[in-house]
Design an enzyme around this catalytic site. Structure first.
Site, PDB file in Angstrom:
ATOM      1  CD  GLU A 147      -5.674  -0.237   2.416  1.00  0.00           C
ATOM      2  OE1 GLU A 147      -5.164  -1.134   3.313  1.00  0.00           O
ATOM      3  OE2 GLU A 147      -6.087  -0.223   1.293  1.00  0.00           O
ATOM      4  NE  ARG A 150      -3.681  -2.337  -0.215  1.00  0.00           N
ATOM      5  CZ  ARG A 150      -3.282  -3.250  -0.992  1.00  0.00           C
ATOM      6  NH1 ARG A 150      -2.237  -3.575  -1.558  1.00  0.00           N
ATOM      7  NH2 ARG A 150      -4.266  -4.240  -0.824  1.00  0.00           N
ATOM      8  CB  SER A 194      -9.073  -1.842   3.943  1.00  0.00           C
ATOM      9  OG  SER A 194      -9.551  -3.142   3.424  1.00  0.00           O
TER      10      SER A 194
END
Ligand SMILES: Cc1cc2nc3c(=O)[nH]c(=O)nc-3n(C[C@H](O)[C@H](O)[C@H](O)COP(=O)(O)OP(=O)(O)OC[C@H]3O[C@@H](n4cnc5c(N)ncnc54)[C@H](O)[C@@H]3O)c2cc1C
Length: 306
Positions: free
Chosen positions: A298, A176, A225
């Site tokens: 995130e 990420r 998420s």
């Protein structure tokens, strides 16, 4: 900070591409957030470059894509928000297994283009609701695939208006994210897959979409998420830590935890960004108290509180 004089100059020079006091809640999947003092939608690279060159050094400049990973605070942004216009959503074939995609192209359109051209390994992009710009910044991925496993090079412009081509060998990427400077606005990416049978690709896309729809909520205001998985341990995924830390009933107004996937936060109707941020910090605290693990976001939080 942008002065009124600067704002007027930008509006005068880039008239049709500049929107003043633009409501950013329209640009986030969570449907929350304040105003952007200047919202700029460049139609092409020359216009973007000229605009950037005109900004004073201390001007706050933020780039947004499809807004599927953004919590924009209620006080908005006292600066410039850039969203690339439709001419940046081109997708083309460089050779039989290589695709060039503009940063405003949607991930799912790139996946469909790969299918049409019988190129595999792009299937996971059909499950991600963002744009290619956001995909590069986030190194987005799912089911064992990620953007940088396909990338060959990134084309970008820095905030002084200089164009750059960055080969993948010069980029450190990880789960990420990557070490690509926050100063860069991505313009396009070159992605390489492998030739494959159309039936194989179609089936894979449909299997992945099915897995997604079974595990994750859809047709609601969410940004996917919220927290990264803290380790590769399949028993310590963010959702498991949240579930095991008595968080599921936490809520602030309409900011709630999705009953289908507890790492997804939802705006049930009219939550504010402040409600959502309070929920984020309440979850972090509970998980830390219970497990000693500090969850990392995130989701990207931008802008000023009200
Ligand atoms: C229902 C749902 C499911 C999701 N599933 C997944 C998933 O499976 N895997 C996954 O990884 N993510 C998932 N996400 C999160 C999100 O879709 C990804 O992070 C996506 O890559 C974000 O792209 P975006 O265009 O929406 O970026 P935005 O949310 O607009 O921005 C995200 C970041 O990218 C930066 N950015 C955007 N465009 C540019 C540009 N041109 N140049 C420089 N920086 C830029 C922004 O500044 C910001 O820091 C999901 C989200 C939702 C709502």
């Amino acid at each position: 900070m942008l002065t009124d004089k600067q704002v007027n100059l930008l509006k005068e020079k880039f008239n049709k591409s500049v929107y003043l006091n633009y409501d950013l809640s329209k640009s986030s999947w969570l449907n929350t957030g304040g105003l952007a003092k200047v919202f700029f939608k460049p139609e092409n690279i020359a216009e973007l470059s000229n605009f950037l060159k005109l900004l004073e050094e201390n001007t706050k400049v933020l780039v947004i894509g499809a807004g599927s990973n953004l919590l924009i605070r209620d006080g908005g942004i006292n600066g410039v928000v850039i969203k690339l216009g439709k001419n940046f959503s081109h997708i083309s074939l460089l050779n039989e297994n290589t695709i060039v995609a503009g940063a405003a192209a949607l991930d799912k359109d790139v996946s469909s283009f790969a299918l049409k051209n019988k190129i595999k390994n792009f299937e996971f992009l059909s499950c991600i609701p963002g744009s290619i710009g956001g995909a590069i910044r986030m190194n987005c991925g799912c089911y064992g695939e990620e953007l940088f496993s396909l990338a060959i090079s990134i084309q970008a412009i820095d905030k002084k208006g200089n164009l750059k081509v960055i080969p993948k060998s010069k980029i450190k990427y990880f789960y990420r994210g990557s070490d690509l400077s926050e100063d860069l606005i991505f313009l396009s990416v070159t992605l390489k897959g492998e030739k494959a049978d159309e039936k194989y690709i179609t089936k894979k896309i449909s299997d992945l979409l099915q897995r997604k729809s079974e595990a994750q909520p859809s047709k609601i205001k969410t940004c996917g998420s919220t927290f990264k998985n803290p380790t590769k341990d399949p028993k310590k995924q963010a959702w498991q830590l949240i579930k095991n830390s008595d968080c599921l009933q936490l809520a602030f107004g309409d900011a709630q935890i999705s009953p289908k996937h507890c790492n997804f936060l939802i705006n049930k109707k009219s939550a504010s960004s402040e409600d959502l941020e309070k929920l984020i910090y309440a979850i972090k605290e509970k998980v830390f108290d219970k497990t000693g693990i500090k969850l990392e976001l995130e989701l990207k939080i931008i802008g000023d509180p009200k």
